[in-house]
Each structure stands twice: as structure tokens, then as C-alpha cells.
Design an enzyme around this catalytic site. Structure first.
Site, mmCIF file in Angstrom:
data_model
loop_
_atom_site.group_PDB
_atom_site.id
_atom_site.type_symbol
_atom_site.label_atom_id
_atom_site.label_comp_id
_atom_site.label_asym_id
_atom_site.label_seq_id
_atom_site.Cartn_x
_atom_site.Cartn_y
_atom_site.Cartn_z
ATOM 1 N N ASP A 53 -12.742 3.101 -0.954
ATOM 2 C CA ASP A 53 -11.952 3.399 0.241
ATOM 3 C C ASP A 53 -12.515 4.655 0.899
ATOM 4 O O ASP A 53 -12.783 5.644 0.234
ATOM 5 C CB ASP A 53 -10.492 3.600 -0.168
ATOM 6 C CG ASP A 53 -9.559 3.545 1.022
ATOM 7 O OD1 ASP A 53 -10.009 3.153 2.109
ATOM 8 O OD2 ASP A 53 -8.382 3.899 0.856
ATOM 9 N N HIS A 54 -12.665 4.582 2.160
ATOM 10 C CA HIS A 54 -13.181 5.690 2.978
ATOM 11 C C HIS A 54 -14.515 6.191 2.419
ATOM 12 O O HIS A 54 -14.991 5.741 1.383
ATOM 13 C CB HIS A 54 -12.190 6.861 3.045
ATOM 14 C CG HIS A 54 -10.863 6.436 3.612
ATOM 15 N ND1 HIS A 54 -9.817 7.281 3.777
ATOM 16 C CD2 HIS A 54 -10.434 5.234 4.055
ATOM 17 C CE1 HIS A 54 -8.782 6.634 4.285
ATOM 18 N NE2 HIS A 54 -9.147 5.386 4.454
ATOM 19 N N HIS A 73 -7.797 0.381 -4.161
ATOM 20 C CA HIS A 73 -8.575 1.267 -3.291
ATOM 21 C C HIS A 73 -9.005 2.457 -4.135
ATOM 22 O O HIS A 73 -8.141 3.197 -4.619
ATOM 23 C CB HIS A 73 -7.700 1.845 -2.174
ATOM 24 C CG HIS A 73 -7.374 0.892 -1.073
ATOM 25 N ND1 HIS A 73 -6.619 1.264 0.024
ATOM 26 C CD2 HIS A 73 -7.709 -0.397 -0.874
ATOM 27 C CE1 HIS A 73 -6.497 0.238 0.838
ATOM 28 N NE2 HIS A 73 -7.137 -0.786 0.319
ATOM 29 N N TYR A 130 -14.747 5.285 7.789
ATOM 30 C CA TYR A 130 -15.431 4.024 7.462
ATOM 31 C C TYR A 130 -16.918 4.017 7.825
ATOM 32 O O TYR A 130 -17.417 3.073 8.425
ATOM 33 C CB TYR A 130 -14.685 2.847 8.123
ATOM 34 C CG TYR A 130 -13.380 2.594 7.403
ATOM 35 C CD1 TYR A 130 -13.336 1.786 6.280
ATOM 36 C CD2 TYR A 130 -12.211 3.227 7.803
ATOM 37 C CE1 TYR A 130 -12.158 1.587 5.578
ATOM 38 C CE2 TYR A 130 -11.016 3.046 7.107
ATOM 39 C CZ TYR A 130 -11.014 2.218 5.998
ATOM 40 O OH TYR A 130 -9.843 2.033 5.292
ATOM 41 N N HIS A 171 0.852 -1.198 0.000
ATOM 42 C CA HIS A 171 0.000 0.000 0.000
ATOM 43 C C HIS A 171 0.885 1.245 0.000
ATOM 44 O O HIS A 171 1.901 1.276 0.676
ATOM 45 C CB HIS A 171 -0.877 -0.022 1.263
ATOM 46 C CG HIS A 171 -1.901 1.049 1.317
ATOM 47 N ND1 HIS A 171 -1.608 2.356 1.643
ATOM 48 C CD2 HIS A 171 -3.233 1.020 1.091
ATOM 49 C CE1 HIS A 171 -2.721 3.071 1.608
ATOM 50 N NE2 HIS A 171 -3.725 2.284 1.279
ATOM 51 N N CYS A 173 -3.816 2.551 -4.584
ATOM 52 C CA CYS A 173 -4.732 3.395 -3.804
ATOM 53 C C CYS A 173 -4.739 4.798 -4.398
ATOM 54 O O CYS A 173 -3.788 5.559 -4.220
ATOM 55 C CB CYS A 173 -4.303 3.428 -2.339
ATOM 56 S SG CYS A 173 -5.297 4.572 -1.353
#
Ligand code: DNO
Length: 401
Positions: free
Chosen positions: A362-363, A304, A379, A239, A277
Site C-alpha cells: 500500500d502506498h 494492505h 501511488y 477497511h 491495513c
């Protein structure tokens, strides 16, 4: 792409039934109860799989555990500390246990001390919801005036240092405490949860470790673990640094495409791959997602999808940013997804078994009901569901076009 969702385990406030209703197809999870350096026992891995595969009423959920995020790399491994050999052995044993349970994709990161970092976890946006925010000036306040890191002044321009002093002078004790906790206490999924004293102690272990040494340590780690991963048919995926620049004077080595190009060529095996990501990499103004995928897509094992908007204040190459809604930040999500779908098609033509790449939204911003609940930073249910809905819409449109 397989549409996955990060789930923190049975204590997560979101259930497997909720995930099903969001259209989730697979799960990303980790055994956060084990500190970095410890072995993940097979029985615990199987227990997590069972929890994912079951609805709260006991019926099968139809979900599977698709990606491990993360099998954390300990500070001991990153700095080659005293218990190095034991931590490497534990990592390999965890890989064996994960493979025995059928897991194949293993995400990790190599960020020194701090995992993903934000200064404000809930900044109110124009639409009334909230977003996570990294304010470089607040970070400098933390570094210079709360942590009081020795030599910190050298990492900021003198004008920025002055602005930080000014901002600090206007901050209450409570505001300083919140800022400190946001940075050191560990956001959801972070490798470690620190106190200020822990951070100070760990900083001392990096005095001799610059970028070259940290990269050499990453290569040594991979040289130790990729043979095991290869033998077991696992796909490890690194990552990126979040944010993609140095914090606290520490080296950060996985921030841009060139870093990944070097990583995958230095250990050129499929077991050594990439977590792509867009949120982390996209804070760098030079990030070109399509060029990244065109060049290195064959090694992307996990995606992501997240968006960020760069903003003031900036200092040199480093900028502040907030987490935008998935289709609203600096990254062109449609072009990114189109490139990922092309990569999948190429794999299918090559008859690669891994032609379906797992992605997760993601998020998410905190919106609607998220604001009335104590959602985990980054999240929330509704914000992530909005993100997934938007992303899957793009995928559907591009797939049927
Ligand atoms: C934040 C995440 C990170 C990530 C790890 C990967 O939401 O992207 O916690 O999981 O850094 O090792």
C-alpha cells in the site's frame, strides 16, 4: 499471499506491462467513474476486467482483477439519508454484477465524509524522495481556521488551539489553499471529492450521529447486504479508518482490533470480513499486528502492507505521522508477514478455498523517477515497486525458511 497492485484503470499512468515487470501477480481496481450509490453495470465491470487482462500491445497480460477496492458506501447509507433503500438496492445489484463476472473480494470503508486524509502529500525525506504526511497541527489549522467548524475548539487542548492560531497566522493564502485541497479534494481512491461547502453541508448530517449510531448504521448496512454477499460467495472486507482517530468531531468506528472483534462477532458470517491495513491501524500506538492476526486472521480477506512513523506534534491520543518506507516504520513487517503466512497455512490445513490471501504494497514514497513525474499521491511506480520488492523478499525468506 498473492502479490497484487492497485490500478486505477485505463487512465492510470502505469500500464499492465509495467505491473508485469514489477512482479505483480494480480490487480486491485474499482470503477471510480461511478459515484457512491450508483449501480456498477456488468458491461463496465467486464470492460475493466478486459483492460486488466490485456497488455498495451493487445497480448494477454496474465493478470486478473482479484479485489474490488472499493465498492463505496455512500454518505446516504452511512447516515441513513432519504435515498437509503435505493442505495442499498444499488449496492446489492453491484454485488450481483461483480459476482456474475467472477469477482469475490469486495473492500469498502465506513469513514464519515473524509476517506484517507493527509495534510502534506510530498514532504521531502532525508534520502531526497518524498513521503505523505499527516500533521495534526496543520489539520487543526484547517479545522479551526479554514473550515471554521463550529465547536471545533472542543476537540483540541487549549495549548494546541493556540499553537494552531500561531501557525495559521504565519501561513500564506497559497499554503492555506494547498492544505484545504489536500484534505477535502479526495486522495486517489477516496470515496468522494468534496469542496469546502460540501464538507460543511455533510457535517450537518452528522449532528445526531455519534459512534454508537454510526456503528448501528454499519450493522444495518451489513444486515442488508451480507445475505446477498453470502449467497453469491463474496467476501466483503471493511477497511480501517485512516488515520485511526476522530477527525472534524466525527465518529470513527473501525480504528482498532476491538472494533473488528465486535464487527465480526455481531455479524458472524465469512462474508463479513476485514481489510487488514497495517498503515492505517499502525498509527495507533496500541496496535499489535500479530495479536490482531492471531485473533481475527480467519476473517482477513485482503491485506494492505504499509508502514507509518508516529511523530510530533501530538494532542491527547492523536498524533502526527508520515508514511515510512515499508520496512522502516513503527510496524514490524517481518513479524506481521510471518503471522499472515501462519494464517494461510492454517487455512490450507482446513482446506479453505480462500487460503491464498491477496495483499498489496500500500502506498509508496516518491523516489527516483517518481520525482520527475506527476505521480498520483501515494501511488507512484518506483516507490511502490520498492515496497513490493521488500515485502516479497520477506515472504520468500519466510516461506523457504
Ligand atoms: C488509500 C486507501 C483508501 C482505501 C479505501 C477503502 O490509499 O487505502 O482509499 O482504498 O478507504 O475503502
Amino acid at each position: 499471499m498473492k502479490q497484487t497492485w492497485r490500478w486505477f484503470g485505463p487512465h492510470d499512468t502505469i500500464s499492465t506491462a509495467d505491473m508485469r515487470q514489477c512482479g505483480v501477480e494480480g490487480v486491485v481496481s474499482a470503477l471510480h467513474q461511478f459515484n457512491p450509490g450508483l449501480v456498477w453495470p456488468e458491461a463496465e465491470i467486464r470492460a475493466r476486467q478486459a483492460a486488466i487482462e490485456t497488455m498495451p500491445d493487445g497480448a494477454p497480460s496474465g493478470l486478473t482483477w482479484d479485489v474490488v477496492e472499493s465498492l463505496p458506501v455512500s454518505e446516504t447509507i452511512k447516515t441513513k439519508g432519504d435515498a437509503y433503500a435505493a442505495h442499498i438496492a444499488a449496492y446489492c445489484e453491484s454485488l450481483e454484477n461483480l459476482a456474475a463476472c467472477g469477482l469475490e473480494v469486495i473492500c469498502y470503508n465506513f469513514m464519515p465524509i473524509l476517506d484517507w486524509t493527509r495534510t502534506n502529500l510530498r514532504r521531502t525525506m532525508d534520502h531526497g524522495g518524498t513521503a505523505m504526511h499527516f500533521d495534526l497541527l496543520d489539520f487543526a489549522v484547517f479545522d479551526l481556521h479554514i473550515l471554521r467548524r463550529s465547536g471545533a475548539e472542543a476537540d483540541y487542548s487549549s495549548a494546541f488551539t493556540q499553537q494552531a492560531a500561531h501557525r495559521f497566522a504565519g501561513m500564506s493564502d497559497a499554503a492555506c489553499e494547498t492544505l484545504k485541497n489536500n484534505i477535502v479534494a479526495g486522495l486517489p481512491g477516496a470515496n468522494d471529492n468534496w469542496t469546502l461547502a460540501d464538507v460543511q453541508a455533510h457535517l450537518a448530517t452528522y449532528t445526531e450521529i455519534g459512534s454508537d449510531q454510526l456503528y448501528a448504521n454499519l450493522i444495518d448496512f451489513l444486515a442488508e447486504v451480507t445475505p446477498t454477499a453470502e449467497r453469491l460467495g463474496l467476501r466483503m472486507c471493511c477497511h480501517p479508518d485512516d488515520p485511526p482517530f476522530s477527525l472534524l468531531g466525527l465518529p470513527r468506528i473501525m480504528s482498532r482490533q476491538a472494533d473488528y472483534a465486535r464487527l465480526v462477532s455481531d455479524i458472524d458470517v465469512p462474508a463479513n470480513g476485514i481489510t487488514f491495513c497495517t498503515g492505517s491501524l499502525g498509527v495507533d500506538p496500541a496496535f499489535d499486528p500479530v495479536a490482531f492476526i492471531d485473533d481475527l486472521g480467519h476473517r482477513i480477506h485482503f491485506v494492505h502492507l504499509r508502514n507509518t512513523t508516529r511523530e510530533q506534534p501530538v494532542d491527547g491520543q492523536r498524533s502526527s505521522f508520515h508514511e515510512a518506507a515499508h520496512l522502516e516504520g513503527d510496524t514490524d513487517m517481518v513479524a506481521t508477514i510471518a503471522a499472515l503466512l501462519r494464517e494461510e497455512a492454517k487455512r490450507q490445513a482446513d482446506e479453505r478455498a480462500d487460503h491464498v490471501i491477496p495483499m498489496r504494497p500500500d502506498h509508496g514514497q516518491d523516489i527516483i523517477d517518481d520525482l520527475r513525474k506527476n505521480s498520483m499521491p501515494g501511488y507512484p511506480l518506483a516507490g511502490r515497486m520498492r515496497g513490493l520488492a521488500e515485502l516479497r523478499g520477506i515472504m520468500a525468506a519466510l516461506t523457504t525458511a
